[in-house]
Design a protein around this motif. Structure first.
Motif, PDB file in Angstrom:
ATOM      1  N   ALA A 143       0.820  -1.206   0.000  1.00 42.74           N
ATOM      2  CA  ALA A 143       0.000   0.000   0.000  1.00 42.74           C
ATOM      3  C   ALA A 143       0.854   1.257   0.000  1.00 42.74           C
ATOM      4  CB  ALA A 143      -0.944   0.001   1.203  1.00 42.74           C
ATOM      5  N   ASN A 144       2.029   1.190   0.637  1.00 44.06           N
ATOM      6  CA  ASN A 144       2.904   2.361   0.690  1.00 44.06           C
ATOM      7  C   ASN A 144       3.566   2.653  -0.651  1.00 44.06           C
ATOM      8  OD1 ASN A 144       2.379   2.752   3.431  1.00 44.06           O
ATOM      9  ND2 ASN A 144       4.017   1.359   4.038  1.00 44.06           N
ATOM     10  N   GLY A 197      -3.945   8.368  -4.194  1.00 47.45           N
ATOM     11  CA  GLY A 197      -4.792   8.137  -3.034  1.00 47.45           C
ATOM     12  C   GLY A 197      -4.107   8.388  -1.709  1.00 47.45           C
ATOM     13  N   GLN A 198      -2.795   8.594  -1.729  1.00 48.77           N
ATOM     14  CA  GLN A 198      -2.057   8.876  -0.498  1.00 48.77           C
ATOM     15  C   GLN A 198      -1.959  10.384  -0.279  1.00 48.77           C
ATOM     16  OE1 GLN A 198      -1.067   6.579   1.542  1.00 48.77           O
ATOM     17  NE2 GLN A 198      -0.638   4.695   0.438  1.00 48.77           N
ATOM     18  N   PHE A 248      -9.883   4.812  -1.684  1.00 47.33           N
ATOM     19  CA  PHE A 248     -10.012   3.374  -1.489  1.00 47.33           C
ATOM     20  C   PHE A 248      -8.904   2.585  -2.179  1.00 47.33           C
ATOM     21  CE2 PHE A 248     -13.597   2.682   1.042  1.00 47.33           C
ATOM     22  CZ  PHE A 248     -13.861   1.323   1.103  1.00 47.33           C
ATOM     23  N   ILE A 249      -8.126   3.234  -3.062  1.00 46.88           N
ATOM     24  CA  ILE A 249      -7.049   2.518  -3.758  1.00 46.88           C
ATOM     25  C   ILE A 249      -6.015   1.991  -2.767  1.00 46.88           C
ATOM     26  CG2 ILE A 249      -5.167   2.756  -5.422  1.00 46.88           C
ATOM     27  CD1 ILE A 249      -6.918   4.742  -6.942  1.00 46.88           C
ATOM     28  N   PRO A 250      -5.434   2.820  -1.880  1.00 42.52           N
ATOM     29  CA  PRO A 250      -4.514   2.248  -0.883  1.00 42.52           C
ATOM     30  C   PRO A 250      -5.210   1.327   0.107  1.00 42.52           C
ATOM     31  CG  PRO A 250      -4.899   4.585  -0.449  1.00 42.52           C
ATOM     32  CD  PRO A 250      -5.487   4.298  -1.788  1.00 42.52           C
ATOM     33  N   THR A 251      -6.505   1.539   0.357  1.00 42.39           N
ATOM     34  CA  THR A 251      -7.239   0.644   1.262  1.00 42.39           C
ATOM     35  C   THR A 251      -7.318  -0.760   0.691  1.00 42.39           C
ATOM     36  OG1 THR A 251      -8.572   2.505   2.052  1.00 42.39           O
ATOM     37  CG2 THR A 251      -9.419   0.296   2.469  1.00 42.39           C
ATOM     38  N   ASP A 302      -2.516  -6.843   1.392  1.00 43.50           N
ATOM     39  CA  ASP A 302      -1.333  -7.140   2.209  1.00 43.50           C
ATOM     40  C   ASP A 302      -1.703  -7.980   3.425  1.00 43.50           C
ATOM     41  OD1 ASP A 302       0.485  -5.869   0.615  1.00 43.50           O
ATOM     42  OD2 ASP A 302       0.382  -3.959   1.670  1.00 43.50           O
ATOM     43  N   ARG A 303      -2.831  -7.658   4.047  1.00 42.76           N
ATOM     44  CA  ARG A 303      -3.263  -8.398   5.237  1.00 42.76           C
ATOM     45  C   ARG A 303      -3.578  -9.855   4.891  1.00 42.76           C
ATOM     46  NH1 ARG A 303      -7.898  -9.618   7.831  1.00 42.76           N
ATOM     47  NH2 ARG A 303      -9.134  -8.681   6.172  1.00 42.76           N
ATOM     48  N   ILE A 304      -4.208 -10.090   3.756  1.00 41.13           N
ATOM     49  CA  ILE A 304      -4.534 -11.454   3.339  1.00 41.13           C
ATOM     50  C   ILE A 304      -3.263 -12.225   3.000  1.00 41.13           C
ATOM     51  CG2 ILE A 304      -5.704 -12.824   1.573  1.00 41.13           C
ATOM     52  CD1 ILE A 304      -7.799 -10.619   1.396  1.00 41.13           C
TER      53      ILE A 304
END
Length: 267
Positions: A2-3, A8-9, A166-169, A175-177
């Motif tokens: 995401a970083n 979106g950031q 919502f793009i970085p979300t 990443d969590r999955i």
């Protein structure tokens, strides 16, 4: 992951670009993007690149952040370059079997990749230097005249900002999955590229399910704050143009006119 996404950031700095009115940045971005789409000469690309680099310097966005943000689109850039290099007809400079690379194809490939990078950087500067609420407020003000013909301007502005945010979300959930799978002993990074592509398919279902849950929670939060349709809503911070906004607007118009003249004269 995401970083590594620029769009979106938001990056908090005390720069000139951050202090600009969001309406100035939105209109300037649209004008510059339209001028970038008509770029056709090497001089035009150099001028546009210098302009974008100057904005990055003024916005105090670290170049390593920009370079890291371009990594996720390397595949798209490579595909675009190879597509034009191999499928454009012209003077053949290298061939093997049915594969032919033409001089015109290489030129088109470089030109289109260069243009995509400039457009992405320009759009990323807007989100990196503008808070989501300020961006929504600016869009709402710009589209305000459409409310006279019953266009839901407030809802439309909020929808666009939420979609960008919502793009970085999405990448955070991905990443969590992936971390959950890695904790269970399934490391996708150890797979070859073809197997890795197919390994992403089973992830789509839990990812979509999680995103639907996040969207539902967001809708509940908006409803709990009595946002409603947003029509007639007041704002604590009122937008106002300053001298700096007019100066930047003049520079952008001058830049757009210069690129247009270069296109017309074929320089």
């Amino acid at each position: 992951m995401a970083n590594n996404i620029l769009l979106g950031q938001y990056l908090e700095t005390t720069s000139v670009v951050h202090r600009l009115d969001p309406r100035t940045k939105i209109v300037s971005m649209i004008l510059m993007m339209m001028s970038f789409l008509i770029l056709d000469t090497f001089i035009g690309y150099v001028i546009a690149s210098c302009f974008v680099v100057s904005i990055l310097i003024l916005s105090k966005i670290p170049f390593h952040v920009v370079g890291r943000g371009l990594k996720p689109i390397l595949f798209i850039l490579m595909f675009t370059f190879l597509y034009h290099a191999l499928l454009t007809k012209g003077s053949v400079i290298w061939s093997w079997s049915f594969i032919k690379v033409t001089e015109e194809g290489l030129q088109n490939g470089v030109r289109f990749v260069w243009r995509i990078v400039l457009l992405i950087l320009l759009a990323s500067i807007l989100t990196l230097t503008t808070k989501p609420l300020s961006l929504a407020h600016g869009l709402e003000k710009l589209l305000g005249p459409l409310s006279k013909i019953n266009v839901p301007v407030e809802q439309f502005s909020l929808m666009i900002v939420i979609a960008i945010r919502f793009i970085p979300t999405i990448l955070e959930e991905l990443d969590r999955i992936l971390l959950a799978q890695k904790a269970r002993g399934y490391d996708m990074t150890a797979l070859s590229l073809p197997k890795r592509i197919f390994a992403y398919i089973p992830i789509l279902i839990p990812l979509l399910f999680t995103l639907i849950q996040r969207a539902e929670q967001l809708s509940y939060a908006i409803e709990a704050r009595a946002y409603g349709k947003g029509k007639g809503r007041s704002s604590y911070k009122q937008l106002k143009f300053h001298i700096l906004d007019y100066q930047v607007g003049g520079i952008v118009i001058l830049m757009t006119g210069t690129l247009l003249l270069l296109k017309i004269n074929g320089f």
